[in-house]
Design a protein around this motif. Sequence first.
Motif, PDB file in Angstrom:
ATOM      1  N   UNK A  15       0.830  -1.212   0.000  1.00  0.00           N
ATOM      2  CA  UNK A  15       0.000   0.000   0.000  1.00  0.00           C
ATOM      3  C   UNK A  15       0.864   1.263   0.000  1.00  0.00           C
ATOM      4  N   UNK A  16       1.904   1.291   0.820  1.00  0.00           N
ATOM      5  CA  UNK A  16       2.793   2.452   0.858  1.00  0.00           C
ATOM      6  C   UNK A  16       3.520   2.648  -0.474  1.00  0.00           C
ATOM      7  N   UNK A  17       3.965   1.576  -1.086  1.00  0.00           N
ATOM      8  CA  UNK A  17       4.630   1.669  -2.390  1.00  0.00           C
ATOM      9  C   UNK A  17       3.648   2.177  -3.449  1.00  0.00           C
ATOM     10  N   UNK A  18       2.433   1.674  -3.432  1.00  0.00           N
ATOM     11  CA  UNK A  18       1.414   2.143  -4.380  1.00  0.00           C
ATOM     12  C   UNK A  18       1.089   3.611  -4.180  1.00  0.00           C
ATOM     13  N   UNK A  19       0.987   4.030  -2.929  1.00  0.00           N
ATOM     14  CA  UNK A  19       0.728   5.440  -2.625  1.00  0.00           C
ATOM     15  C   UNK A  19       1.885   6.322  -3.104  1.00  0.00           C
ATOM     16  N   UNK A  20       3.098   5.868  -2.901  1.00  0.00           N
ATOM     17  CA  UNK A  20       4.278   6.616  -3.354  1.00  0.00           C
ATOM     18  C   UNK A  20       4.314   6.769  -4.864  1.00  0.00           C
ATOM     19  N   UNK A  21       4.018   5.687  -5.578  1.00  0.00           N
ATOM     20  CA  UNK A  21       3.982   5.742  -7.044  1.00  0.00           C
ATOM     21  C   UNK A  21       2.872   6.688  -7.517  1.00  0.00           C
ATOM     22  N   UNK A  22       1.712   6.633  -6.888  1.00  0.00           N
ATOM     23  CA  UNK A  22       0.595   7.506  -7.255  1.00  0.00           C
ATOM     24  C   UNK A  22       0.949   8.977  -7.059  1.00  0.00           C
ATOM     25  N   UNK A  23       1.541   9.303  -5.927  1.00  0.00           N
ATOM     26  CA  UNK A  23       1.937  10.689  -5.655  1.00  0.00           C
ATOM     27  C   UNK A  23       3.000  11.142  -6.651  1.00  0.00           C
ATOM     28  N   UNK A  24       3.966  10.296  -6.936  1.00  0.00           N
ATOM     29  CA  UNK A  24       5.024  10.625  -7.898  1.00  0.00           C
ATOM     30  C   UNK A  24       4.465  10.893  -9.289  1.00  0.00           C
ATOM     31  N   UNK A  25       3.578  10.029  -9.752  1.00  0.00           N
ATOM     32  CA  UNK A  25       2.980  10.219 -11.082  1.00  0.00           C
ATOM     33  C   UNK A  25       2.104  11.474 -11.136  1.00  0.00           C
ATOM     34  N   UNK A  26       1.400  11.767 -10.056  1.00  0.00           N
ATOM     35  CA  UNK A  26       0.568  12.979 -10.004  1.00  0.00           C
ATOM     36  C   UNK A  26       1.440  14.223 -10.081  1.00  0.00           C
ATOM     37  N   UNK A  27       2.516  14.265  -9.326  1.00  0.00           N
ATOM     38  CA  UNK A  27       3.419  15.416  -9.364  1.00  0.00           C
ATOM     39  C   UNK A  27       4.057  15.583 -10.739  1.00  0.00           C
ATOM     40  N   UNK A  28       4.429  14.470 -11.366  1.00  0.00           N
ATOM     41  CA  UNK A  28       5.009  14.527 -12.707  1.00  0.00           C
ATOM     42  C   UNK A  28       3.998  15.084 -13.712  1.00  0.00           C
ATOM     43  N   UNK A  29       2.760  14.636 -13.647  1.00  0.00           N
ATOM     44  CA  UNK A  29       1.721  15.120 -14.563  1.00  0.00           C
ATOM     45  C   UNK A  29       1.444  16.603 -14.338  1.00  0.00           C
ATOM     46  N   UNK A  30       1.447  17.033 -13.093  1.00  0.00           N
ATOM     47  CA  UNK A  30       1.195  18.449 -12.806  1.00  0.00           C
ATOM     48  C   UNK A  30       2.328  19.325 -13.320  1.00  0.00           C
ATOM     49  N   UNK A  31       3.554  18.868 -13.233  1.00  0.00           N
ATOM     50  CA  UNK A  31       4.675  19.674 -13.718  1.00  0.00           C
ATOM     51  C   UNK A  31       4.649  19.776 -15.240  1.00  0.00           C
ATOM     52  N   UNK A  32       4.141  18.772 -15.923  1.00  0.00           N
ATOM     53  CA  UNK A  32       4.046  18.805 -17.377  1.00  0.00           C
ATOM     54  C   UNK A  32       2.971  19.770 -17.853  1.00  0.00           C
ATOM     55  N   UNK A  33       1.957  20.024 -17.046  1.00  0.00           N
ATOM     56  CA  UNK A  33       0.841  20.881 -17.443  1.00  0.00           C
ATOM     57  C   UNK A  33       0.950  22.292 -16.883  1.00  0.00           C
ATOM     58  N   UNK A  34       2.043  22.632 -16.237  1.00  0.00           N
ATOM     59  CA  UNK A  34       2.188  23.947 -15.643  1.00  0.00           C
ATOM     60  C   UNK A  34       2.669  24.943 -16.704  1.00  0.00           C
ATOM     61  N   UNK A  35       1.973  26.061 -16.815  1.00  0.00           N
ATOM     62  CA  UNK A  35       2.362  27.126 -17.726  1.00  0.00           C
ATOM     63  C   UNK A  35       2.791  28.319 -16.890  1.00  0.00           C
ATOM     64  N   UNK A  36       4.046  28.697 -16.976  1.00  0.00           N
ATOM     65  CA  UNK A  36       4.545  29.814 -16.217  1.00  0.00           C
ATOM     66  C   UNK A  36       4.246  31.119 -16.945  1.00  0.00           C
ATOM     67  N   UNK A  37       3.982  32.188 -16.187  1.00  0.00           N
ATOM     68  CA  UNK A  37       3.659  33.488 -16.769  1.00  0.00           C
ATOM     69  C   UNK A  37       4.923  34.332 -16.898  1.00  0.00           C
ATOM     70  N   UNK A  38       5.069  34.970 -18.055  1.00  0.00           N
ATOM     71  CA  UNK A  38       6.182  35.867 -18.316  1.00  0.00           C
ATOM     72  C   UNK A  38       5.656  37.155 -18.937  1.00  0.00           C
ATOM     73  N   UNK A  39       6.327  38.256 -18.649  1.00  0.00           N
ATOM     74  CA  UNK A  39       6.102  39.491 -19.398  1.00  0.00           C
ATOM     75  C   UNK A  39       7.090  39.455 -20.557  1.00  0.00           C
ATOM     76  N   UNK A  40       6.901  40.286 -21.578  1.00  0.00           N
ATOM     77  CA  UNK A  40       7.866  40.290 -22.688  1.00  0.00           C
ATOM     78  C   UNK A  40       9.304  40.580 -22.230  1.00  0.00           C
ATOM     79  N   UNK A  41       9.472  41.501 -21.296  1.00  0.00           N
ATOM     80  CA  UNK A  41      10.817  41.810 -20.797  1.00  0.00           C
ATOM     81  C   UNK A  41      11.425  40.606 -20.101  1.00  0.00           C
ATOM     82  N   UNK A  42      10.650  39.907 -19.276  1.00  0.00           N
ATOM     83  CA  UNK A  42      11.149  38.722 -18.583  1.00  0.00           C
ATOM     84  C   UNK A  42      11.466  37.601 -19.564  1.00  0.00           C
TER      85      UNK A  42
END
Length: 161
Positions: A15-42
Motif C-alpha cells: 500500500x505504501x509503495x502504491x501510494x508513493x507511485x501515485x503521488x510521484x505520477x501525479x506530481x510529474x503530470x502536474x509539472x508537465x501541465x504547468x504554464x509559467x507566466x512571463x512578461x515580454x521583458x522577462x
Amino acid sequence: MNPRRKKRLTVIIALLAGLGVTVGLTLYAMSQNMDLFYTPTELVEGKPDGTKPEVGQRLRIGGMVVKGSVSRDPHSLQVSFKVADVGPAVTVTYDGILPDLFREGQGIVAQGVLVDAQTVEAHEVLAKHDEEYMPPEVAEAMQKNHKPLKYTEQQMQGSVQ
C-alpha cells in the motif's frame, strides 16, 4: 514472525509503495501541465532570479499589443503581432479567430509554446473584457515598472537596431 504478521507487513508495504507511485505520477503530470507566466521583458532578459524559459517550453505571456504590429494572412486565419510591456517586444503568432475585443494597444494574455528567444506560437489568446480590467499578472508586472506603454512599431524597430 508468524505468517499472519508477515502477511500484514506485506500488505502495508505494498500500500505504501502504491501510494508513493501515485503521488510521484501525479506530481510529474502536474509539472508537465504547468504554464509559467512571463512578461515580454522577462521572456527576453530573464526573471529577476535569473530563470529564462527554454525553447519548446509551454508558457503564458501577457502585455500590450504594440500599435501597428498586427499582421494578418489574407488566405488563412494566421495572425502575428507584437506584445510589449516597458522593454523589448515579443512576436506572437496565432492561427485561429481572435477574441472580439482584441485590438492594438489593449492588454492580452497568450498561452502557447516558445519557438525562439522572441517568438511565441500561441494556441489561445485572451483579451481584456472592459476598460477597467487587466489580467492580474499583467497589472502586477506593469506596476513594478511604473511606466506607461507608449510604443509604436517604428519605435520598437528603432530600439532593436
